[in-house]
Scaffold this motif. Structure first.
Motif, PDB file in Angstrom:
ATOM      1  N   ALA A 121       0.832  -1.206   0.000  1.00 34.19           N
ATOM      2  CA  ALA A 121       0.000   0.000   0.000  1.00 34.19           C
ATOM      3  C   ALA A 121       0.861   1.248   0.000  1.00 34.19           C
ATOM      4  CB  ALA A 121      -0.905  -0.013   1.231  1.00 34.19           C
TER       5      ALA A 121
ATOM      6  N   GLN B  31      -5.278   5.704   1.522  1.00 30.63           N
ATOM      7  CA  GLN B  31      -5.030   4.375   2.130  1.00 30.63           C
ATOM      8  C   GLN B  31      -3.698   4.352   2.881  1.00 30.63           C
ATOM      9  OE1 GLN B  31      -5.410   1.712  -1.202  1.00 30.63           O
ATOM     10  NE2 GLN B  31      -7.633   1.435  -0.882  1.00 30.63           N
TER      11      GLN B  31
ATOM     12  N   ARG C 133      -4.005   6.185   6.175  1.00 30.91           N
ATOM     13  CA  ARG C 133      -4.726   5.400   7.185  1.00 30.91           C
ATOM     14  C   ARG C 133      -3.854   4.243   7.701  1.00 30.91           C
ATOM     15  NH1 ARG C 133      -9.951   6.988   7.367  1.00 30.91           N
ATOM     16  NH2 ARG C 133     -10.652   8.191   5.595  1.00 30.91           N
ATOM     17  N   LEU C 134      -3.158   3.656   6.721  1.00 26.38           N
ATOM     18  CA  LEU C 134      -2.283   2.546   7.131  1.00 26.38           C
ATOM     19  C   LEU C 134      -1.203   3.033   8.109  1.00 26.38           C
ATOM     20  CD1 LEU C 134      -1.459  -0.444   6.772  1.00 26.38           C
ATOM     21  CD2 LEU C 134       0.029   0.308   4.895  1.00 26.38           C
TER      22      LEU C 134
ATOM     23  N   LYS D 204      -2.589   3.665  11.407  1.00 22.85           N
ATOM     24  CA  LYS D 204      -2.881   2.420  12.111  1.00 22.85           C
ATOM     25  C   LYS D 204      -1.610   1.817  12.728  1.00 22.85           C
ATOM     26  CE  LYS D 204      -4.870  -2.037  11.035  1.00 22.85           C
ATOM     27  NZ  LYS D 204      -5.018  -2.883   9.875  1.00 22.85           N
TER      28      LYS D 204
END
Ligand code: ADP
Length: 604
Positions: free
Chosen positions: A76, A92, A95-96, A99
């Motif tokens: 990603a 993405q 967000r990754l 996280k």
């Protein structure tokens, strides 16, 4: 003699103070020892704290060390680098990253393109988002682009928070797609330290304080910076200031321990204020000083006790010595007194002997004198019966011629009676003249009176002296000697006759007795002139007489008095109220004796 008191001693305090001063230097090594000990303890404690801290710091750093390289492999993220214009992939990636940040506890994770521009970041939603910002100037970026592991300490340009940056290139074969950076928050490692007197100091390779528990030291330079370092600082901006001020640290005040961190080039130090040592050292010193003082006091006390003990011993010895001296003196005095007493006793004994001898001689002389005066009456007394015996004997012859045997026998009986009487007179005389040393014995009083009267019977009759006897029938027994008692009675009766010869008839002589439990008192009273005043006082003195030298020797009463006292009795002289002398013989009552006639009188 008083015992001299010991000299008052100078107070011992001066010597005690002196001793204290001498012993005080002992406190210095004690202080050194305590300091060494407690600093050892402190150093050990700090070493452990430092180890813990370093382990914690390294653990924190190592946890993120490999994270950039690993994250760089995530598809990603790679896609985001490969399609920088694609919002979906960017989103993405954002967000990754967020996280992963949340999972790993990192401060910020972000992805940069090869030009240094941030494409995605875990803080993409925040106001100070890194997205779109360029950090190409940061050394970690340069290092990562160059294919090395990028590491860097620095202040976040947007957050202002201190962080450690780990960066790694994201490769696609030989091509570098970008750089992934993990920023680790280091502010919290400071807060871990807590509020202790020990201070933390972490300096980086430039010697600039990057982490510290003392905010005043933060971003100060522990050593002078050279120009290259200053240039690097200006370029990299790791600190809020371009020219860090020198660190003001008084090395004397701190106990410092350092630990090098090879992998970051940092030095972690722990600084413990030396003042921490002061209290325990002071306490140890106080305890030591107290102990020393106690020892000194104890020593002083012991010394004082020893001194008192010695003084007492000396005093005792002195007292004993004086006592011995006194005893010696007293003994000497006593010996002197004793020898004097012995001498006196000897002299007394000698005088006594002489006195006894003189008395004996006096008694003897008196007896002889009495014998002389009595010889006339004695010869008369003896001649009378002799003449009678002769005439009785002549008559007896005539009566026998006339065959008058019975009458002749009667004459012979009379002769026999007369010889008995003569023998009695002679026995009295012999007893009178004899020296008498017998102890008192029981003597019958009445027979002794009779004997004494018998000796003076003729003279009494010639003087027409009426004898009034008031004596009891029962024999009175007294303690006396036969001879001595008769001698006394004879003397007293002779004196009475002498006194009565001075007065005209009627001449009377009374004899009476009185008796109590202990004594029998014989009273001889005459109605003569009585004692003159002088004679009453001095009649007992030897050679006191009121008679002419031919008549009296002045020994009679003296001898009587001596004899009576020797017998345990008494001779009392007085005048009767109606005139005339009254003499009392007090004699001790005796138990009944064997006979009323003295054995001494007739045994010779
Ligand atoms: P002496 O009869 O030789 O004088 P004494 O010692 O017997 O010595 O008596 C001392 C004196 O005591 C006498 O000289 C006399 O003065 C006095 N004396 C003794 N007996 C009587 C008496 N019965 N009456 C008066 N005077 C007495």
């Amino acid at each position: 003699m008083s015992i001299p008191l010991p000299h008052p001693r100078r107070p011992r305090w001066r010597s005690l103070i002196l001793l204290t001063l001498l012993l005080a230097p002992l406190l210095w090594p004690l202080q050194q020892l305590a300091e060494r000990y407690y600093s050892g303890v402190l150093i050990e404690q700090n070493r452990q704290t430092l180890d813990l801290y370093v382990a914690n710091l390294l653990g924190t750093l190592r946890r993120y060390e490999v994270l950039p390289a690993i994250l760089g492999d995530l598809p990603a993220l790679r896609l985001a680098l490969q399609q920088p214009q694609e919002p979906t992939t960017q989103d993405q990636a954002n967000r990754l990253l967020d996280k992963v940040r949340a999972q790993t506890g990192a401060d910020v994770i972000y992805l940069m393109d090869p030009a240094g521009k941030t494409l995605a970041a875990s803080n993409w939603e925040q106001a100070n988002s890194f997205v779109g910002r360029n950090f190409a100037f940061r050394p970690y970026f340069r290092e990562a682009i160059a294919g090395r592991a990028g590491r860097f300490f620095g202040l976040g340009t947007t957050s202002g928070k201190r962080g450690y940056f780990f960066a790694a290139a994201v490769q696609d074969g030989a091509q570098t797609l970008g750089v992934l950076v993990v920023k680790v928050d280091l502010d919290f490692t400071e807060t871990l330290w807590g509020n202790t007197p020990e201070q933390l100091l972490v300096t980086d390779a430039n010697g600039v304080v990057i982490l510290t528990s003392n905010s005043a030291w933060r971003f100060t330079a522990s050593r002078p910076l050279d120009s290259a370092e200053r240039a690097a600082i200006a370029a990299n901006r790791p600190y809020p200031t371009q020219a860090p001020t020198p660190l003001q640290l008084d090395a004397q005040r701190w106990l410092r321990q350092d630990r090098e961190l090879q992998e970051t080039g940092w030095t972690v130090s722990i600084l413990a204020p030396r003042s921490l040592l002061e209290r325990p050292v002071r306490t140890a010193l106080a305890a030591g000083g107290g102990l020393l003082l106690l020892l000194l006091l104890l020593l002083g006390l012991l010394m004082q006790r020893r001194r008192h003990y010695l003084e007492r011993i000396a005093l005792d010895a002195r007292a004993r010595q004086q006592l011995e001296q006194r005893v010696l003196e007293r003994t000497h005095d006593l010996e002197l007194l004793n020898s004097r007493l012995k001498q006196e006793v000897l002299e007394r004994e000698q005088a006594q002997q002489e006195l006894v001898q003189a008395q004996d001689e006096l008694v003897q002389a008196s007896k002889l004198s009495a014998l002389g005066t009595m010889s006339a009456s004695i010869s008369h007394e003896l001649n009378q019966p002799l003449a009678a015996i002769r005439s009785y004997a002549d008559n007896a012859g005539v009566l026998l011629d006339h065959q008058r045997g019975e009458d002749a026998r009667s004459n012979l009986r009379l002769i026999s009676e007369l010889t008995e009487r003569m023998a009695s007179i002679i026995a009295h005389l012999r007893a009178f003249a004899r020296r008498d040393h017998h102890a008192p014995e029981s003597v019958a009083l009445q027979p002794a009176i009779d004997d004494a009267l018998a000796l003076l019977a003729k003279r009494r009759r010639a003087m027409q002296v009426e004898l009034i006897r008031d004596l009891p029938e029962a024999t009175l027994w007294v303690q006396a000697g036969e001879t001595r008692l008769r001698q006394v009675l004879g003397n007293l009766l002779a004196n009475a006759l002498d006194a009565l010869s001075e007065v005209a008839p009627p001449r009377r002589l009374w004899l009476s007795t009185r008796q109590d439990a202990e004594y029998i008192e014989l009273q001889l009273r005459d109605n003569g002139p009585g004692f003159s005043v002088e004679a009453l006082q001095r009649a007992r003195e030897p050679f006191f007489t009121t008679k002419t030298s031919a008549q009296g020797l002045g020994l009679g009463l003296a001898i009587c008095d001596t004899l009576m006292r020797a017998l345990g009795g008494e001779l009392l002289l007085a005048n009767h109220p109606t005139g005339g002398a009254l003499l009392c013989l007090r004699l001790r009552t005796a138990a009944q004796g064997v006979n009323s006639q003295s054995s001494e009188d007739f045994s010779l």
